[in-house]
Design a protein around this motif. Structure first.
Motif, PDB file in Angstrom:
ATOM      1  N   PRO A  52     -11.852 -20.054  -4.283  1.00  0.00           N
ATOM      2  CA  PRO A  52     -12.271 -19.109  -3.490  1.00  0.00           C
ATOM      3  C   PRO A  52     -11.867 -18.721  -2.296  1.00  0.00           C
ATOM      4  O   PRO A  52     -11.554 -19.333  -1.562  1.00  0.00           O
ATOM      5  N   VAL A  53     -11.370 -17.367  -2.140  1.00  0.00           N
ATOM      6  CA  VAL A  53     -10.955 -16.682  -0.909  1.00  0.00           C
ATOM      7  C   VAL A  53     -11.593 -15.698  -0.257  1.00  0.00           C
ATOM      8  O   VAL A  53     -12.391 -14.980  -1.091  1.00  0.00           O
ATOM      9  N   ALA A  54     -11.485 -15.394   0.997  1.00  0.00           N
ATOM     10  CA  ALA A  54     -11.802 -14.255   1.547  1.00  0.00           C
ATOM     11  C   ALA A  54     -10.783 -13.611   2.039  1.00  0.00           C
ATOM     12  O   ALA A  54      -9.736 -14.030   2.362  1.00  0.00           O
ATOM     13  N   ALA A  55     -10.905 -12.092   2.101  1.00  0.00           N
ATOM     14  CA  ALA A  55      -9.926 -11.348   2.767  1.00  0.00           C
ATOM     15  C   ALA A  55     -10.418 -10.202   3.717  1.00  0.00           C
ATOM     16  O   ALA A  55     -11.739  -9.739   3.642  1.00  0.00           O
TER      17      ALA A  55
ATOM     18  N   SER B 210     -14.128  -9.015   2.172  1.00  0.00           N
ATOM     19  CA  SER B 210     -14.044  -9.249   0.865  1.00  0.00           C
ATOM     20  C   SER B 210     -14.138 -10.714   0.339  1.00  0.00           C
ATOM     21  O   SER B 210     -13.542 -11.458   0.954  1.00  0.00           O
ATOM     22  N   VAL B 211     -14.890 -11.027  -0.870  1.00  0.00           N
ATOM     23  CA  VAL B 211     -14.892 -12.360  -1.209  1.00  0.00           C
ATOM     24  C   VAL B 211     -14.514 -12.394  -2.487  1.00  0.00           C
ATOM     25  O   VAL B 211     -14.911 -11.458  -3.483  1.00  0.00           O
TER      26      VAL B 211
ATOM     27  N   LEU C 274      -7.583 -12.088  -6.023  1.00  0.00           N
ATOM     28  CA  LEU C 274      -7.022 -11.431  -4.715  1.00  0.00           C
ATOM     29  C   LEU C 274      -5.567 -10.783  -4.930  1.00  0.00           C
ATOM     30  O   LEU C 274      -5.296  -9.585  -4.706  1.00  0.00           O
ATOM     31  N   ARG C 275      -4.725 -11.701  -5.432  1.00  0.00           N
ATOM     32  CA  ARG C 275      -3.258 -11.341  -5.509  1.00  0.00           C
ATOM     33  C   ARG C 275      -3.229 -10.287  -6.675  1.00  0.00           C
ATOM     34  O   ARG C 275      -2.063  -9.383  -6.528  1.00  0.00           O
ATOM     35  N   THR C 276      -3.862 -10.527  -7.721  1.00  0.00           N
ATOM     36  CA  THR C 276      -3.620  -9.420  -8.773  1.00  0.00           C
ATOM     37  C   THR C 276      -4.078  -8.014  -8.219  1.00  0.00           C
ATOM     38  O   THR C 276      -3.414  -7.048  -8.347  1.00  0.00           O
ATOM     39  N   TYR C 277      -5.099  -8.027  -7.155  1.00  0.00           N
ATOM     40  CA  TYR C 277      -5.772  -6.499  -6.803  1.00  0.00           C
ATOM     41  C   TYR C 277      -4.586  -5.994  -5.831  1.00  0.00           C
ATOM     42  O   TYR C 277      -4.044  -5.015  -5.931  1.00  0.00           O
TER      43      TYR C 277
ATOM     44  N   LEU D 293      -8.308 -15.969   3.626  1.00  0.00           N
ATOM     45  CA  LEU D 293      -8.936 -17.307   4.342  1.00  0.00           C
ATOM     46  C   LEU D 293      -9.606 -18.150   3.020  1.00  0.00           C
ATOM     47  O   LEU D 293     -10.218 -17.454   1.993  1.00  0.00           O
ATOM     48  N   ARG D 294      -9.267 -19.493   3.214  1.00  0.00           N
ATOM     49  CA  ARG D 294     -10.089 -20.269   2.223  1.00  0.00           C
ATOM     50  C   ARG D 294     -11.382 -20.291   2.412  1.00  0.00           C
ATOM     51  O   ARG D 294     -12.008 -20.555   3.329  1.00  0.00           O
TER      52      ARG D 294
END
Length: 232
Positions: free
Chosen positions: A123-126, A175-176, A183-186, A214-215
């Motif tokens: 899971p990551v946050a942007a 965003s999470v 996230l990369r796909t988006y 961010l992790r």
């Protein structure tokens, strides 16, 4: 040197507490930044998932802090500012994050350091943040709706909302995502997002911008009425 740790608190309050929230915001960030271990801090207003100037959310407020290590970040709940917000909140969500990559500046600083981009599949946050060039603001806001719609409906997004020091001119998104791949796909395959990137470069909307990935180390609490716990 220990890598920085980012804490984000988001509070939900009742309508009758909104004046108190504005009073807390008026205190500024000075006392928070003077706390041991804090290298960067911003109290933030929030907005819904349309990310426009007509979309502020006066019932949700946030505090982002960057710490010089995990030991001090673990004590983030002891900050006086956190305790003041806790006293007026009906719900609270906290996320502890570790920067994986960061590009750009926020208030002339690199708050998340300059980490060597690292691959991570959990899971990551942007976090995005921008300072608009005033004469470019109108064309920017006209371009926002399709990008906002694509983000809020993207596969793998668990939460997305606007954040900012000001509803006009200084704003961003948080965003999470359930995985770094989502996230990369988006970011790289989403047509609306790609068009926004191209227009940003062509039209020069921003006087300053930052994008960080961010992790997610741990989370707890409720966000917008929904439990969102990504702790190991």
């Amino acid at each position: 040197m220990s890598p920085p740790i980012v804490t984000l608190h988001v509070w939900g309050i009742s309508t009758r507490r909104v004046p108190r929230a504005f009073a807390l915001m008026a205190r500024g960030n000075g006392s928070i930044r003077r706390a041991p271990g804090v290298t960067f801090a911003k109290q933030l207003g929030t907005g819904g998932d349309r990310f426009t100037v007509t979309d502020p959310d006066p019932r949700h407020w946030a505090l982002l802090c960057v710490w010089d290590g995990e030991a001090r970040a673990a004590r983030a709940d002891e900050l006086d500012a956190v305790r003041r917000w806790d006293r007026i909140a009906d719900e609270r969500w906290r996320a502890d994050l570790s920067p994986l990559s960061s590009r750009g500046r926020w208030a002339k600083q690199e708050p998340f350091g300059n980490p060597e981009p690292a691959r991570y599949d959990g899971p990551v946050a942007a976090i995005t943040r921008a300072r608009l060039v005033p004469r470019k603001a109108l064309t920017f806001w006209r371009a926002v709706p399709p990008v906002a719609a694509s983000l809020s409906s993207a596969g793998g997004v668990l939460a997305a909302f606007g954040v900012g020091e000001s509803p006009i001119g200084l704003q961003g998104t948080f965003s999470v995502w359930e995985s770094a791949q989502a996230l990369r796909t988006y970011a790289y395959d989403g047509p609306e997002h790609q068009r926004a990137i191209e227009r940003t470069e062509r039209e020069g909307w921003y006087g300053e911008e930052l994008f960080a990935r961010l992790r997610v180390l741990r989370t707890d609490g409720a966000l917008h009425g929904r439990t969102l716990d990504l702790s190991p």
